[in-house]
Design an enzyme around this catalytic site. Sequence first.
Site, PDB file in Angstrom:
ATOM      1  N   ASP A  35       0.830  -1.203   0.000  1.00  0.00           N
ATOM      2  CA  ASP A  35       0.000   0.000   0.000  1.00  0.00           C
ATOM      3  C   ASP A  35       0.867   1.257   0.000  1.00  0.00           C
ATOM      4  O   ASP A  35       0.538   2.259  -0.649  1.00  0.00           O
ATOM      5  CB  ASP A  35      -0.912   0.017   1.231  1.00  0.00           C
ATOM      6  CG  ASP A  35      -2.017  -1.028   1.141  1.00  0.00           C
ATOM      7  OD1 ASP A  35      -2.153  -1.660   0.069  1.00  0.00           O
ATOM      8  OD2 ASP A  35      -2.736  -1.220   2.140  1.00  0.00           O
ATOM      9  N   GLU A  37       3.884   1.625  -1.305  1.00  0.00           N
ATOM     10  CA  GLU A  37       4.449   1.836  -2.638  1.00  0.00           C
ATOM     11  C   GLU A  37       3.396   2.414  -3.593  1.00  0.00           C
ATOM     12  O   GLU A  37       3.685   3.288  -4.399  1.00  0.00           O
ATOM     13  CB  GLU A  37       4.984   0.510  -3.196  1.00  0.00           C
ATOM     14  CG  GLU A  37       6.262   0.022  -2.519  1.00  0.00           C
ATOM     15  CD  GLU A  37       6.648  -1.380  -2.961  1.00  0.00           C
ATOM     16  OE1 GLU A  37       7.769  -1.541  -3.491  1.00  0.00           O
ATOM     17  OE2 GLU A  37       5.812  -2.296  -2.785  1.00  0.00           O
ATOM     18  N   LYS A 118     -27.944 -13.224 -12.538  1.00  0.00           N
ATOM     19  CA  LYS A 118     -28.612 -11.955 -12.824  1.00  0.00           C
ATOM     20  C   LYS A 118     -28.485 -11.052 -11.598  1.00  0.00           C
ATOM     21  O   LYS A 118     -29.202 -11.204 -10.618  1.00  0.00           O
ATOM     22  CB  LYS A 118     -30.080 -12.189 -13.171  1.00  0.00           C
ATOM     23  CG  LYS A 118     -30.804 -10.957 -13.673  1.00  0.00           C
ATOM     24  CD  LYS A 118     -32.216 -11.327 -14.137  1.00  0.00           C
ATOM     25  CE  LYS A 118     -32.945 -10.108 -14.676  1.00  0.00           C
ATOM     26  NZ  LYS A 118     -33.188  -9.097 -13.635  1.00  0.00           N
ATOM     27  N   GLU A 178     -23.652  -4.212 -14.978  1.00  0.00           N
ATOM     28  CA  GLU A 178     -24.606  -3.975 -13.895  1.00  0.00           C
ATOM     29  C   GLU A 178     -23.846  -3.411 -12.702  1.00  0.00           C
ATOM     30  O   GLU A 178     -22.864  -4.007 -12.232  1.00  0.00           O
ATOM     31  CB  GLU A 178     -25.288  -5.291 -13.505  1.00  0.00           C
ATOM     32  CG  GLU A 178     -26.605  -5.134 -12.799  1.00  0.00           C
ATOM     33  CD  GLU A 178     -27.769  -4.882 -13.738  1.00  0.00           C
ATOM     34  OE1 GLU A 178     -28.847  -4.523 -13.243  1.00  0.00           O
ATOM     35  OE2 GLU A 178     -27.612  -5.033 -14.964  1.00  0.00           O
ATOM     36  N   LYS A 297     -27.918 -17.420 -22.242  1.00  0.00           N
ATOM     37  CA  LYS A 297     -27.729 -16.865 -23.586  1.00  0.00           C
ATOM     38  C   LYS A 297     -27.197 -17.943 -24.521  1.00  0.00           C
ATOM     39  O   LYS A 297     -26.286 -18.693 -24.140  1.00  0.00           O
ATOM     40  CB  LYS A 297     -26.721 -15.706 -23.553  1.00  0.00           C
ATOM     41  CG  LYS A 297     -27.100 -14.549 -22.641  1.00  0.00           C
ATOM     42  CD  LYS A 297     -25.978 -13.519 -22.577  1.00  0.00           C
ATOM     43  CE  LYS A 297     -26.317 -12.383 -21.612  1.00  0.00           C
ATOM     44  NZ  LYS A 297     -25.175 -11.438 -21.466  1.00  0.00           N
ATOM     45  N   CYS A 415     -67.690  -3.635  14.989  1.00  0.00           N
ATOM     46  CA  CYS A 415     -66.544  -2.935  14.386  1.00  0.00           C
ATOM     47  C   CYS A 415     -65.541  -2.567  15.472  1.00  0.00           C
ATOM     48  O   CYS A 415     -65.913  -1.968  16.494  1.00  0.00           O
ATOM     49  CB  CYS A 415     -67.036  -1.682  13.672  1.00  0.00           C
ATOM     50  SG  CYS A 415     -65.692  -0.644  13.051  1.00  0.00           S
ATOM     51  N   CYS A 418     -65.717   1.557  15.747  1.00  0.00           N
ATOM     52  CA  CYS A 418     -66.886   2.329  16.191  1.00  0.00           C
ATOM     53  C   CYS A 418     -67.901   1.505  16.972  1.00  0.00           C
ATOM     54  O   CYS A 418     -68.934   2.040  17.405  1.00  0.00           O
ATOM     55  CB  CYS A 418     -67.564   2.986  14.995  1.00  0.00           C
ATOM     56  SG  CYS A 418     -68.311   1.803  13.842  1.00  0.00           S
TER      57      CYS A 418
END
Length: 673
Positions: A35, A37, A118, A178, A297, A415, A418
């Site tokens: 690193d 160098e 992929k 990609e 492919k 409900c 309510c």
Amino acid sequence: MKSKSEVRLRINELSLSVHKHSHRYHVLDDPIISDKEFDLLFSELLSLESKFPEFISENSPTQRVGSKLAEGFQKIQHEEPMLSLENAFDDKELVEFERRIKDRLLVEGELDFCCEPKIDGVAVNLLYQNGGLFKAATRGDGKVGEDILHNVKTITTLPLVLSEESLTIPELIEIRGEIYIETKDFENLNKGLREKGEKLFANPRNAAAGSLRQLDPKITSTRPLKLFVHGVGASNTKNSVLPETQFDMLKVLSNWGLPTNSENRLVSGIRGCINYFKETQERRKLFPYEIDGIVFKVDKFNLQMELGNIARAPRWAVARKFPSETGISCIKSISFQVGRVGSITPVAELEPVKVGGVVISHASLHNFDEIKRLDIRVGDEVLLKRAGDVIPQIVKVHVHKREKKVAKVQPPKVCPSCQNKLIKEEGGAILRCVAHQECPSQQVESIKHFVSRDAMNIDGLGEKIITQLVEKNLITDISDLYLLNQDQLLELEGFAQKSAFKLINSIEKSKGTSLSRFIYSLGIREVGESTALNLAVYYGTLNHFLNAREEDLLEIKDIGPIATKFICDFLNHKPSRQIISKLLSSGVKAAPSLERSNPKLSGKTIVITGSFNSFSRNKLKEELIQLGANVTTSISSKTDILLVGENPGSKAQKAENLGIQVVYEEELSRLLS
């Protein structure tokens, strides 16, 4: 002091040396110098370039981070279009893919296929001229993308200058790849954002896309972007010869210094493809990056040329998608949510579990028939998947692990919001609260719908604020929004002068809207965006719509007896008419629908697939309906036109098989004009 020619020569030597060692370090993971160098070489190059700026090359390793872009991203036309891929979801579809190829080529023996993981990232097109990186663009609509050269240069695994260690590099060549972020780097990136209190990225692909769209490359340079290349586009091979197969081309790209995936394989026959897919699926979790399938492919380029393309996808390639990822969790409790039109939906609270890179802690159980079908109970261990890799779904209950005497889930009798009685419509599976606006939950949900982007588009009104407004009785229905003032907002949690002013301004701005948006915003059952558009086109004005008759509604495209009943019930409901009157009195104006004589698409059935850069799907649908078209979601022999955007899926192939006209995004302006 050295002469200028000697300085130029030394800068060129240093530049090539730094490129070479950077590639060995970042791509090959095989450094041959220390690193220290490397730092000395880089420092000398920087020093010389600062003294002699006239010798700085655009592709110098010191130029990876450029200056900020003066404006937005410029458009770049690709030398050769970037095609989408057809998808295969099971082995049977892969076998069918091979059969179509053999039938077209009139061959019977085994074909070679290049298999490539992929990568779940962002597609990029790199243009090298005389070996140096000249342009870089996103995929865009396949023909034109956005210029991201400055940001792409920050990717350390990307060579700015290609290495000629094998074949001679063409004068000009497009290289496709990609850009992605590894899973561990993504987690660290989000950790840093979380510590700063900033918005987190949803997934690695989202993070990569956001990083590439920074106007300041210095920000992009802090993001851990990487690249895999997987093919070529246009090329000028006047003084060079390229390989004859895809697999050999990948080797050449690697020799030029470009990063290719070591998981790529060459196999014989579709059975080889299926075996590779299964092997890779088993090892998928071990990969340091996310993949969502395998691309297969036809290996020989001459056969690819002979097979050609359909729509904007090649006949010689297919993407086999992995099935939705699954996970195991435990149901902690089951609650009941009240929807906009009173439907009661059971929701399971889960022990948090990561599925497909996303932490899931809740899953909708849809209705009580679904609970009965799966025999779901609190405390059960369940198998989860993300339907379409998006929506959490419980697919199986591990009944054998259940403790004895666990009570069944009982539907509520009243409900939960309510306390009114619930009804179950004849032949239906859904419990429903019919208290309408007297139910606080329905109030909140109807207001959320009214202010949503595709309705009145009032920015800054989230569920938390709406709930506060309802609880403090500042609003009881959607019309009360237009009576709010800044002082009332300042009483709510989280509001200051500036945010209160912005919200009042956004509410005021929403007063001018289209008839279709207004009809949709009312939240009439069975009236979605398409139906609202059809109603707006048919009636033209709000006054005509408010006087709609049952016999007329039944004449409108896609509006059957059920939707007609709900529309008539709404329009004959006195409180609903009063809300509309109050909206109009507050200054809300629903612009009449454009009247078109002899609309050019009258009677045409059109299907839309893929995403579009120049149009939102809703806006496109609105335009088409204005022109008289019948817009549907599924393709059939009755379809007249298929509109194809980016990532179109399997509909393009089906359209070709049925002989249906296909229109691409670049041709839309002509269709709509």
